[in-house]
Design a protein around this motif. Structure first.
Motif, PDB file in Angstrom:
ATOM      1  N   ALA A 105       0.833  -1.207   0.000  1.00  0.00           N
ATOM      2  CA  ALA A 105       0.000   0.000   0.000  1.00  0.00           C
ATOM      3  C   ALA A 105       0.868   1.258   0.000  1.00  0.00           C
ATOM      4  O   ALA A 105       0.547   2.239  -0.678  1.00  0.00           O
ATOM      5  CB  ALA A 105      -0.930   0.001   1.203  1.00  0.00           C
ATOM      6  N   ILE A 106       1.968   1.223   0.747  1.00  0.00           N
ATOM      7  CA  ILE A 106       2.882   2.368   0.767  1.00  0.00           C
ATOM      8  C   ILE A 106       3.488   2.567  -0.612  1.00  0.00           C
ATOM      9  O   ILE A 106       3.529   3.686  -1.133  1.00  0.00           O
ATOM     10  CB  ILE A 106       3.991   2.177   1.824  1.00  0.00           C
ATOM     11  CG1 ILE A 106       3.381   2.220   3.220  1.00  0.00           C
ATOM     12  CG2 ILE A 106       5.070   3.242   1.687  1.00  0.00           C
ATOM     13  CD1 ILE A 106       4.349   1.890   4.304  1.00  0.00           C
ATOM     14  N   GLN A 107       3.943   1.486  -1.225  1.00  0.00           N
ATOM     15  CA  GLN A 107       4.530   1.577  -2.555  1.00  0.00           C
ATOM     16  C   GLN A 107       3.524   2.137  -3.556  1.00  0.00           C
ATOM     17  O   GLN A 107       3.860   3.003  -4.365  1.00  0.00           O
ATOM     18  CB  GLN A 107       5.007   0.203  -3.027  1.00  0.00           C
ATOM     19  CG  GLN A 107       5.599   0.230  -4.423  1.00  0.00           C
ATOM     20  CD  GLN A 107       6.006  -1.149  -4.899  1.00  0.00           C
ATOM     21  OE1 GLN A 107       5.885  -2.131  -4.178  1.00  0.00           O
ATOM     22  NE2 GLN A 107       6.484  -1.223  -6.115  1.00  0.00           N
ATOM     23  N   GLN A 108       2.294   1.668  -3.481  1.00  0.00           N
ATOM     24  CA  GLN A 108       1.257   2.146  -4.400  1.00  0.00           C
ATOM     25  C   GLN A 108       1.012   3.648  -4.224  1.00  0.00           C
ATOM     26  O   GLN A 108       0.907   4.388  -5.195  1.00  0.00           O
ATOM     27  CB  GLN A 108      -0.039   1.371  -4.162  1.00  0.00           C
ATOM     28  CG  GLN A 108      -1.163   1.752  -5.094  1.00  0.00           C
ATOM     29  CD  GLN A 108      -2.428   0.961  -4.792  1.00  0.00           C
ATOM     30  OE1 GLN A 108      -2.627   0.476  -3.676  1.00  0.00           O
ATOM     31  NE2 GLN A 108      -3.292   0.844  -5.779  1.00  0.00           N
ATOM     32  N   GLN A 109       0.952   4.112  -2.985  1.00  0.00           N
ATOM     33  CA  GLN A 109       0.732   5.535  -2.743  1.00  0.00           C
ATOM     34  C   GLN A 109       1.912   6.374  -3.201  1.00  0.00           C
ATOM     35  O   GLN A 109       1.738   7.470  -3.724  1.00  0.00           O
ATOM     36  CB  GLN A 109       0.407   5.781  -1.273  1.00  0.00           C
ATOM     37  CG  GLN A 109      -0.954   5.243  -0.907  1.00  0.00           C
ATOM     38  CD  GLN A 109      -1.319   5.508   0.536  1.00  0.00           C
ATOM     39  OE1 GLN A 109      -0.450   5.736   1.381  1.00  0.00           O
ATOM     40  NE2 GLN A 109      -2.600   5.467   0.835  1.00  0.00           N
ATOM     41  N   VAL A 110       3.120   5.865  -3.018  1.00  0.00           N
ATOM     42  CA  VAL A 110       4.311   6.589  -3.477  1.00  0.00           C
ATOM     43  C   VAL A 110       4.292   6.687  -4.996  1.00  0.00           C
ATOM     44  O   VAL A 110       4.566   7.747  -5.572  1.00  0.00           O
ATOM     45  CB  VAL A 110       5.601   5.908  -2.965  1.00  0.00           C
ATOM     46  CG1 VAL A 110       6.831   6.474  -3.653  1.00  0.00           C
ATOM     47  CG2 VAL A 110       5.717   6.071  -1.450  1.00  0.00           C
ATOM     48  N   GLU A 111       3.962   5.588  -5.661  1.00  0.00           N
ATOM     49  CA  GLU A 111       3.903   5.590  -7.126  1.00  0.00           C
ATOM     50  C   GLU A 111       2.831   6.542  -7.654  1.00  0.00           C
ATOM     51  O   GLU A 111       2.965   7.088  -8.738  1.00  0.00           O
ATOM     52  CB  GLU A 111       3.645   4.175  -7.645  1.00  0.00           C
ATOM     53  CG  GLU A 111       4.846   3.268  -7.490  1.00  0.00           C
ATOM     54  CD  GLU A 111       4.539   1.814  -7.813  1.00  0.00           C
ATOM     55  OE1 GLU A 111       3.350   1.468  -8.041  1.00  0.00           O
ATOM     56  OE2 GLU A 111       5.489   1.016  -7.839  1.00  0.00           O
ATOM     57  N   GLN A 112       1.776   6.754  -6.888  1.00  0.00           N
ATOM     58  CA  GLN A 112       0.709   7.672  -7.283  1.00  0.00           C
ATOM     59  C   GLN A 112       1.015   9.111  -6.874  1.00  0.00           C
ATOM     60  O   GLN A 112       0.208  10.001  -7.099  1.00  0.00           O
ATOM     61  CB  GLN A 112      -0.626   7.239  -6.669  1.00  0.00           C
ATOM     62  CG  GLN A 112      -1.138   5.924  -7.191  1.00  0.00           C
ATOM     63  CD  GLN A 112      -2.362   5.436  -6.425  1.00  0.00           C
ATOM     64  OE1 GLN A 112      -2.800   6.042  -5.453  1.00  0.00           O
ATOM     65  NE2 GLN A 112      -2.922   4.320  -6.870  1.00  0.00           N
ATOM     66  N   GLY A 113       2.170   9.333  -6.261  1.00  0.00           N
ATOM     67  CA  GLY A 113       2.564  10.676  -5.860  1.00  0.00           C
ATOM     68  C   GLY A 113       1.935  11.158  -4.569  1.00  0.00           C
ATOM     69  O   GLY A 113       1.993  12.329  -4.239  1.00  0.00           O
ATOM     70  N   LYS A 114       1.326  10.253  -3.819  1.00  0.00           N
ATOM     71  CA  LYS A 114       0.666  10.607  -2.550  1.00  0.00           C
ATOM     72  C   LYS A 114       1.616  10.346  -1.385  1.00  0.00           C
ATOM     73  O   LYS A 114       1.322   9.581  -0.485  1.00  0.00           O
ATOM     74  CB  LYS A 114      -0.608   9.792  -2.371  1.00  0.00           C
ATOM     75  CG  LYS A 114      -1.634   9.996  -3.444  1.00  0.00           C
ATOM     76  CD  LYS A 114      -2.819   9.086  -3.241  1.00  0.00           C
ATOM     77  CE  LYS A 114      -3.806   9.225  -4.377  1.00  0.00           C
ATOM     78  NZ  LYS A 114      -4.899   8.249  -4.256  1.00  0.00           N
ATOM     79  N   VAL A 115       2.753  10.988  -1.410  1.00  0.00           N
ATOM     80  CA  VAL A 115       3.784  10.690  -0.427  1.00  0.00           C
ATOM     81  C   VAL A 115       3.523  11.425   0.893  1.00  0.00           C
ATOM     82  O   VAL A 115       3.192  10.831   1.889  1.00  0.00           O
ATOM     83  CB  VAL A 115       5.190  11.026  -0.979  1.00  0.00           C
ATOM     84  CG1 VAL A 115       6.245  10.711   0.051  1.00  0.00           C
ATOM     85  CG2 VAL A 115       5.446  10.266  -2.252  1.00  0.00           C
ATOM     86  N   ASP A 116       3.702  12.725   0.922  1.00  0.00           N
ATOM     87  CA  ASP A 116       3.500  13.549   2.124  1.00  0.00           C
ATOM     88  C   ASP A 116       4.079  12.927   3.391  1.00  0.00           C
ATOM     89  O   ASP A 116       3.453  12.883   4.427  1.00  0.00           O
ATOM     90  CB  ASP A 116       2.014  13.861   2.342  1.00  0.00           C
ATOM     91  CG  ASP A 116       1.432  14.739   1.262  1.00  0.00           C
ATOM     92  OD1 ASP A 116       2.202  15.509   0.652  1.00  0.00           O
ATOM     93  OD2 ASP A 116       0.222  14.665   1.014  1.00  0.00           O
TER      94      ASP A 116
END
Length: 144
Positions: A105-116
């Motif tokens: 889930a973390i990887q997916q959010q990072v790939e979508q640019g939702k890092v913060d």
């Protein structure tokens, strides 16, 4: 030659590693981020007398921990300690206790640019939770 690692040695090594990671990321943390409120629903607690049963309720993901669950578990443990529980049981619903951190889930959010700060927050808060659980007997006076 084979060597065995006792559970106490493993716990010490895990806590030592957790401390090093926490020190490493501490300088990038802001106090306002630590107070984030969890969204309820992935952890449940049943209290019977002095016993608290804490359940991970994300069986479709093998109860893998996401940031929300980590925050919810932290709030749950803080509440249990404040209420003076004498025994805490942690269990997972479904076929798995806990598959670990939900790094997919973390990887997916990072790939979508939702890092913060998500990866840093996740690992920092996860290691804080590990320390809380590991020290319930000593620091928080939960009896043996």
């Amino acid at each position: 030659a084979r060597w065995r690692l006792s559970s106490s040695s493993f716990l010490f090594m895990t806590m030592n590693r957790a401390g090093r990671v926490a020190q490493h990321v501490r300088h990038v943390r802001h106090a306002s981020q630590l107070a984030a409120e969890p969204v309820l629903g992935e952890v449940s607690t049943v209290r019977t007398g002095q016993t608290a049963v804490v359940s991970l309720t994300r069986p479709t993901k093998l109860n893998s921990l996401n940031l929300n669950m980590i925050r919810e578990l932290r709030a749950t443990y803080d509440k249990i300690v404040a209420e003076g529980a004498g025994c805490v049981l942690l269990k997972g619903e479904g076929r798995a206790f806990c598959a670990g951190g939900d790094v997919a889930a973390i990887q997916q959010q990072v790939e979508q640019g939702k890092v913060d700060g998500l990866p840093v927050d996740f690992f920092y808060e996860e290691y804080q939770l590990v320390e809380i659980i590991a020290t319930l007997l000593g620091k928080h006076k939960i009896p043996k």
